[in-house]
Design an enzyme around this catalytic site. Sequence first.
Site, mmCIF file in Angstrom:
data_model
loop_
_atom_site.group_PDB
_atom_site.id
_atom_site.type_symbol
_atom_site.label_atom_id
_atom_site.label_comp_id
_atom_site.label_asym_id
_atom_site.label_seq_id
_atom_site.Cartn_x
_atom_site.Cartn_y
_atom_site.Cartn_z
ATOM 1 N N ASP A 214 -2.504 -82.725 -34.059
ATOM 2 C CA ASP A 214 -2.172 -84.075 -33.588
ATOM 3 C C ASP A 214 -3.463 -84.808 -33.246
ATOM 4 O O ASP A 214 -4.361 -84.247 -32.605
ATOM 5 C CB ASP A 214 -1.262 -84.006 -32.369
ATOM 6 N N ASN A 222 -4.164 -97.677 -31.880
ATOM 7 C CA ASN A 222 -3.299 -98.723 -32.423
ATOM 8 C C ASN A 222 -3.233 -99.933 -31.504
ATOM 9 O O ASN A 222 -3.318 -101.085 -31.948
ATOM 10 C CB ASN A 222 -1.885 -98.169 -32.637
ATOM 11 N N HIS A 227 -2.740 -101.828 -35.898
ATOM 12 C CA HIS A 227 -2.178 -100.799 -36.782
ATOM 13 C C HIS A 227 -2.970 -100.595 -38.084
ATOM 14 O O HIS A 227 -3.091 -99.456 -38.545
ATOM 15 C CB HIS A 227 -0.715 -101.116 -37.087
ATOM 16 N N ASP A 231 -4.181 -96.991 -39.289
ATOM 17 C CA ASP A 231 -3.937 -96.405 -40.613
ATOM 18 C C ASP A 231 -5.242 -95.912 -41.231
ATOM 19 O O ASP A 231 -5.298 -94.829 -41.833
ATOM 20 C CB ASP A 231 -3.300 -97.443 -41.534
ATOM 21 N N GLU A 257 1.234 -89.273 -36.399
ATOM 22 C CA GLU A 257 -0.163 -88.838 -36.432
ATOM 23 C C GLU A 257 -0.265 -87.327 -36.349
ATOM 24 O O GLU A 257 -1.305 -86.777 -35.993
ATOM 25 C CB GLU A 257 -0.950 -89.483 -35.278
#
Length: 343
Positions: A214, A222, A227, A231, A257
Amino acid sequence: MNAVERRSQATQPHMLPTEAVSSSHDPLEAQVERIRRIGKQLFRVADCVVIFGDRAGNVFHSPIASAETDFCAGLPKPAGVTVVPDARLDAALGRHPAVQGAPNVRFHAAHPIHDGENAIIGSISLVDYAPRIFSETDGRLLADLAALVEREIHLKSVNASQVNLQRQNKSLRRKSLIDPLLGTWNRGAIMRILMVEADRCEKQNLPLSLIVVDLDHFKKINDTHGHPAGDEVLVKVASRLRSCIRPQEALGRYGGEEFLVVLPGACHETALAVAERMRQAVAMQPETVGAVALNLTISAGVASTAQFPSATTEELISRADVALYAAKDAGRNRVMQADAGHV
């Protein structure tokens, strides 16, 4: 030299053993060569010549060079059945160099070859060095040979369409298994890989290990940078994780994630080493997103059948997940091994 001798001399080179098998590995060309040989023997002529083209500009004719092939290649494609019993007496062919001089062609008959849209793409021709009478039965037989050539062309077209469709289906199937953003296996695919590898490892008495990874503080990335930046970070992290595993191992996006790594044949010590290598690969240097340098870290949990021999794949994932959250609770940026006392 009389007509019979010329015909014998012209025919003799085509009786060589090399003609028995087409030099081409193309199934269509091999089949057309068989039809050509049948025509030559059926009509007892110097040669049966098949010439046709395709829309890509490829032209087929006998791979064995011959005067008959050269003669037919220089003629226009016939619009219908064409029969010239004696070329010397024909208004169109009488002045042809191959009729007036060597090789002294005297007889020619041709039938058009059509493609699937009924367009004329070539011909099948008979060539001889003596005048001949060509009966209606002969005409039907030549038409039959042309139909056989057309059938082979159609079959190749159908086969090519099938191959193309299979490639498209394979591409679509692969796309359905790949995460479109990260290029890793998606959740469905990595779970399928896990099931297959678990079954294989059990049958071969090999260990199977899992790593659940993770990205730390992803929500903050974010929220702070947007965002699109998040990404971009995920793409770069996935690339670093992928660099730490071997081809026989698999990396998939398990959640937003979160990643799942399947390590067939790896004991828990090996899995811990791989997870630590991943941690270091992500943490070793900042990632630049836009104009901002971000110090990224991951947390990871590891579980293996070497520790839990009777565990199902779901139980292994659960144990690795618990270890992952233990790593987060311990401060993040670390790897934790599944504890036999916790599920």
